[in-house]
Design an enzyme around this catalytic site. Structure first.
Site, mmCIF file in Angstrom:
data_model
loop_
_atom_site.group_PDB
_atom_site.id
_atom_site.type_symbol
_atom_site.label_atom_id
_atom_site.label_comp_id
_atom_site.label_asym_id
_atom_site.label_seq_id
_atom_site.Cartn_x
_atom_site.Cartn_y
_atom_site.Cartn_z
ATOM 1 C CG LEU A 51 -2.653 -0.881 1.255
ATOM 2 C CD1 LEU A 51 -2.650 -1.036 2.588
ATOM 3 C CD2 LEU A 51 -3.262 -0.921 0.230
ATOM 4 N N GLY A 52 2.247 1.223 0.350
ATOM 5 C CA GLY A 52 3.228 2.104 0.788
ATOM 6 C C GLY A 52 4.089 1.898 1.481
ATOM 7 C CB VAL A 59 2.478 0.350 4.833
ATOM 8 C CG1 VAL A 59 0.445 -0.027 5.216
ATOM 9 C CG2 VAL A 59 2.603 1.396 5.808
ATOM 10 C CG ASP A 171 3.633 14.083 9.132
ATOM 11 O OD1 ASP A 171 3.817 14.846 8.357
ATOM 12 O OD2 ASP A 171 3.498 12.800 8.795
#
Length: 190
Positions: A51-52, A59, A171
């Site tokens: 996913l990332g 992830v 963030d």
């Protein structure tokens, strides 16, 4: 070992696992004292796709073998954390915050946390709608109503973090705002 004190199992999942097994015939008090939740390992999850990938870890979309349920599995490499001493404290802090805010509708839920010799694993709620950033990229801009909807959910999440939990979220960006299957926003990364 990276000093993350104990494994974590979300209370809601522990209750679900206990009630679906042989403990379901016990009353709540008996279940609470008898409930033993098995330690999770990476082998309990089957990776589906990435996913990332970031500077601190990867992830993955994973399927829990026992239930078939989808989760986002954040993997943090211990070797990298050891080199970056501040990152160990940051990771401990992130996990603690995720444990505290479990069950808020606009913050990604943490379900399990565990480690092996090489990695730390955070098993998080899977937000199947993807990143807000990707939707913004596709649409170029949101209508005023859509923007107001997302902003309202962000404000509710930040209000909860700041005023209830005592955490300042530093963030906030579209890449850290995820959408669930119904299109509601969830803040990720504490």
């Amino acid at each position: 070992r990276v000093p993350i004190d104990q494994d974590f199992v979300s209370q809601s999942l522990a209750e679900t696992e206990a009630s679906s097994g042989s403990l379901s015939t016990m009353n709540a008090d008996q279940r609470a004292t008898s409930m033993i939740v098995r330690k999770m390992t990476a082998a309990d999850f089957t990776p589906i796709r990435c996913l990332g990938d970031g500077a601190f870890g990867t992830v993955l979309l994973v399927r829990q073998n026992a239930t078939g349920r989808l989760f986002a599995q954040m993997q943090l490499t211990k070797a990298f954390l050891r080199i970056q001493k501040k990152r160990v404290e940051s990771t401990k802090s992130e996990r603690t915050i995720l444990e505290l805010v479990n069950r808020h509708p606009f913050i990604v839920n943490l379900y399990y946390a565990f480690q092996d010799h090489e990695k730390l694993y955070l098993i998080l709620e899977y937000a199947s709608g993807g990143e807000l950033f990707r939707h913004l990229e596709l649409e170029k801009f949101f209508t005023e109503d859509v923007a107001a909807f997302y902003i309202a959910e962000i404000i509710l999440a930040l209000d909860y973090l700041h005023n209830t939990v005592g955490v300042i979220y530093r963030d906030l960006k579209p890449e850290n705002c995820l959408l669930d299957a119904e299109g509601h926003l969830q803040i990720g990364r504490a």
